[in-house]
Design an enzyme around this catalytic site. Structure first.
Site, short mmCIF file in Angstrom:
data_model
loop_
_atom_site.label_atom_id
_atom_site.label_comp_id
_atom_site.label_asym_id
_atom_site.label_seq_id
_atom_site.Cartn_x
_atom_site.Cartn_y
_atom_site.Cartn_z
N TYR A 130 0.85 -1.20 0.00
CA TYR A 130 0.00 0.00 0.00
C TYR A 130 0.88 1.24 0.00
O TYR A 130 1.79 1.35 0.83
CB TYR A 130 -0.90 -0.01 1.23
CG TYR A 130 -1.65 1.29 1.45
CD1 TYR A 130 -2.67 1.66 0.58
CD2 TYR A 130 -1.32 2.13 2.50
CE1 TYR A 130 -3.35 2.86 0.77
CE2 TYR A 130 -1.99 3.32 2.70
CZ TYR A 130 -3.01 3.69 1.84
OH TYR A 130 -3.68 4.87 2.02
N ASP B 136 0.87 15.21 6.59
CA ASP B 136 -0.22 14.71 5.75
C ASP B 136 -1.40 15.68 5.78
O ASP B 136 -2.46 15.41 6.33
CB ASP B 136 -0.66 13.32 6.24
CG ASP B 136 -1.64 12.66 5.29
OD1 ASP B 136 -1.77 13.12 4.15
OD2 ASP B 136 -2.30 11.68 5.71
N ASP C 283 -2.92 5.58 -2.21
CA ASP C 283 -3.77 6.64 -1.67
C ASP C 283 -4.03 7.66 -2.77
O ASP C 283 -3.10 8.33 -3.23
CB ASP C 283 -3.06 7.29 -0.48
CG ASP C 283 -3.90 8.32 0.24
OD1 ASP C 283 -4.94 8.73 -0.31
OD2 ASP C 283 -3.52 8.72 1.35
N ASP D 292 -6.12 10.15 -2.34
CA ASP D 292 -6.61 11.36 -1.67
C ASP D 292 -8.04 11.68 -2.11
O ASP D 292 -8.89 10.80 -2.16
CB ASP D 292 -5.65 12.52 -1.93
CG ASP D 292 -4.33 12.35 -1.20
OD1 ASP D 292 -4.35 11.82 -0.06
OD2 ASP D 292 -3.28 12.72 -1.75
N HIS E 92 -7.70 4.47 -3.55
CA HIS E 92 -8.91 4.88 -2.82
C HIS E 92 -9.10 6.38 -2.96
O HIS E 92 -8.15 7.16 -3.03
CB HIS E 92 -8.91 4.41 -1.37
CG HIS E 92 -7.82 4.94 -0.48
ND1 HIS E 92 -7.77 6.24 -0.05
CD2 HIS E 92 -6.76 4.31 0.09
CE1 HIS E 92 -6.73 6.40 0.75
NE2 HIS E 92 -6.09 5.24 0.84
N GLU F 253 -11.50 9.65 -1.42
CA GLU F 253 -12.24 10.00 -0.20
C GLU F 253 -13.15 11.20 -0.40
O GLU F 253 -13.09 11.88 -1.43
CB GLU F 253 -11.26 10.26 0.93
CG GLU F 253 -10.40 11.49 0.71
CD GLU F 253 -9.12 11.46 1.53
OE1 GLU F 253 -8.89 12.44 2.28
OE2 GLU F 253 -8.35 10.50 1.43
N CYS G 104 -5.07 14.05 7.24
CA CYS G 104 -4.98 12.66 7.64
C CYS G 104 -6.28 12.22 8.29
O CYS G 104 -6.89 12.96 9.09
CB CYS G 104 -3.82 12.47 8.62
SG CYS G 104 -3.80 10.86 9.43
N ARG H 168 -13.60 5.58 0.01
CA ARG H 168 -13.29 5.91 1.41
C ARG H 168 -14.15 7.07 1.87
O ARG H 168 -14.25 8.09 1.19
CB ARG H 168 -11.82 6.26 1.54
CG ARG H 168 -11.47 6.95 2.86
CD ARG H 168 -10.00 7.24 2.97
NE ARG H 168 -9.73 8.32 3.91
CZ ARG H 168 -8.52 8.71 4.29
NH1 ARG H 168 -7.45 8.08 3.83
NH2 ARG H 168 -8.36 9.71 5.14
N GLU I 155 -13.36 5.10 7.17
CA GLU I 155 -12.16 5.53 7.89
C GLU I 155 -12.48 5.79 9.35
O GLU I 155 -13.52 6.34 9.70
CB GLU I 155 -11.58 6.78 7.23
CG GLU I 155 -10.41 7.42 7.97
CD GLU I 155 -9.18 6.53 8.04
OE1 GLU I 155 -9.27 5.45 8.65
OE2 GLU I 155 -8.12 6.93 7.51
N ASN J 57 -8.29 0.05 8.05
CA ASN J 57 -7.07 0.83 8.10
C ASN J 57 -6.48 0.73 9.50
O ASN J 57 -7.05 1.26 10.46
CB ASN J 57 -7.38 2.30 7.76
CG ASN J 57 -6.13 3.15 7.63
OD1 ASN J 57 -5.04 2.64 7.50
ND2 ASN J 57 -6.30 4.46 7.65
#
Length: 292
Positions: free
Chosen positions: A40, A54, A81, A83, A108, A110, A118, A153, A183, A205
């Site tokens: 990942y 982050d 990721d 984002d 993913h 989000e 983060c 996500r 998440e 996660n």
């Protein structure tokens, strides 16, 4: 076999897939050598490799560039990721295109506003569910490889509650996402409820000292999770090892004994030195190549 197809096979297999977090070619290759089946690409770790927190400070180009370096360093499927997709649904289109070109097996996306934070920090903000579903539709419609995995996500748990997060993930799955990612569930009971209430395969996660309690991977599989990522595991290990080595040098004025205690040649072997040496022999000695 394409890494996207391999990732699909692993997700459909009998065991939950565990993907440790990598942030560069070194950590990607070490995950492969340790015998894991997937890696990942952590967004937090990638940001840290730039010397940044982050906070959504990296661009899509910087994130995809890191993914490309990692896919070149190993043969495992890489989940990255993605984002927020770096903007609206049009930006998501380009994000998917570039990740496919980079050899990423899945990403993913989000539902935070840009710039994001983060998932285990406070102060997050959400886009509307309508805008989020539009991004997922765009991602699904854009992929050229049907095996490229789209993970939906939602960060709504920390902002609008558990039920809203589940609602958003289910809406994204209905729009064509392959995996649901709620998440930061904040109790073991919530961790248990995610696979029960999300209408599709689920991702867990595992963040050390984050909002979500620690769960044994065997228990996560029994709960129904199909994929667990551990974004910061190697990064935090590196923090500790580097802090200890630097403190030892300052105190003892001698080179500290590394945790990986080997000579220079053995270190290079971890990154394919023997293969490169064989190539040099092959090109310098055509007779040896003909004899093979």
């Amino acid at each position: 076999m394409r890494t996207t197809t391999r990732l699909r096979q692993l997700l459909a297999g009998p065991d939950m897939l565990i993907a440790p977090g990598a942030y560069d070619g070194i950590t990607a290759r070490l995950i492969e050598q340790a015998g894991y089946s997937a890696a990942y690409m952590t967004g937090a770790g990638t940001a840290a490799s730039f010397g940044l927190p982050d906070y959504g400070l990296l661009t899509m180009t910087e994130m995809v560039g890191n993914a490309a370096r990692m896919t070149a360093a190993m043969k495992l499927p890489l989940i990255a990721d993605g984002d927020t997709g770096y903007g609206n649904e049009l930006n998501v289109v380009r994000t998917v295109q570039e990740h496919e070109r980079a050899g990423t097996a899945g990403i993913h996306i989000e539902d935070q506003v840009s710039p994001k934070r983060c998932g285990h920090l406070e102060g997050k903000e959400l886009i509307s569910i309508e805008d989020y579903v539009a991004k997922i539709r765009a991602a699904v419609a854009t992929r050229r490889d049907p095996d490229f995995v789209i993970i939906a996500r939602s960060d709504a748990r920390s902002v609008a509650g558990f039920d809203e997060a589940v609602k958003r993930v289910n809406a994204a799955l209905e729009a064509g996402a392959d995996i649901g990612f709620v998440e930061s569930p904040q109790s073991i009971e919530e961790v248990r409820l995610v696979p029960q209430q999300v209408k599709g395969p689920c991702l867990l996660n595992a963040v050390w000292r984050g909002k979500t309690p620690q769960v044994d991977m065997r228990d996560a599989q029994a709960m129904g999770y199909r994929l667990t990522i551990l974004p910061g595991m190697l990064l935090k290990t590196v923090y500790g090892a580097c802090d200890a080595a630097l403190a030892s040098l300052k105190e003892h004025h001698r080179h500290p004994t590394p945790l990986f205690d080997s000579d220079v040649k053995d270190g290079f072997r971890r990154f394919g030195a023997d293969d490169w040496d064989a190539l040099r022999t092959r090109f310098r000695d055509p007779a040896a190549e003909a004899a093979e």
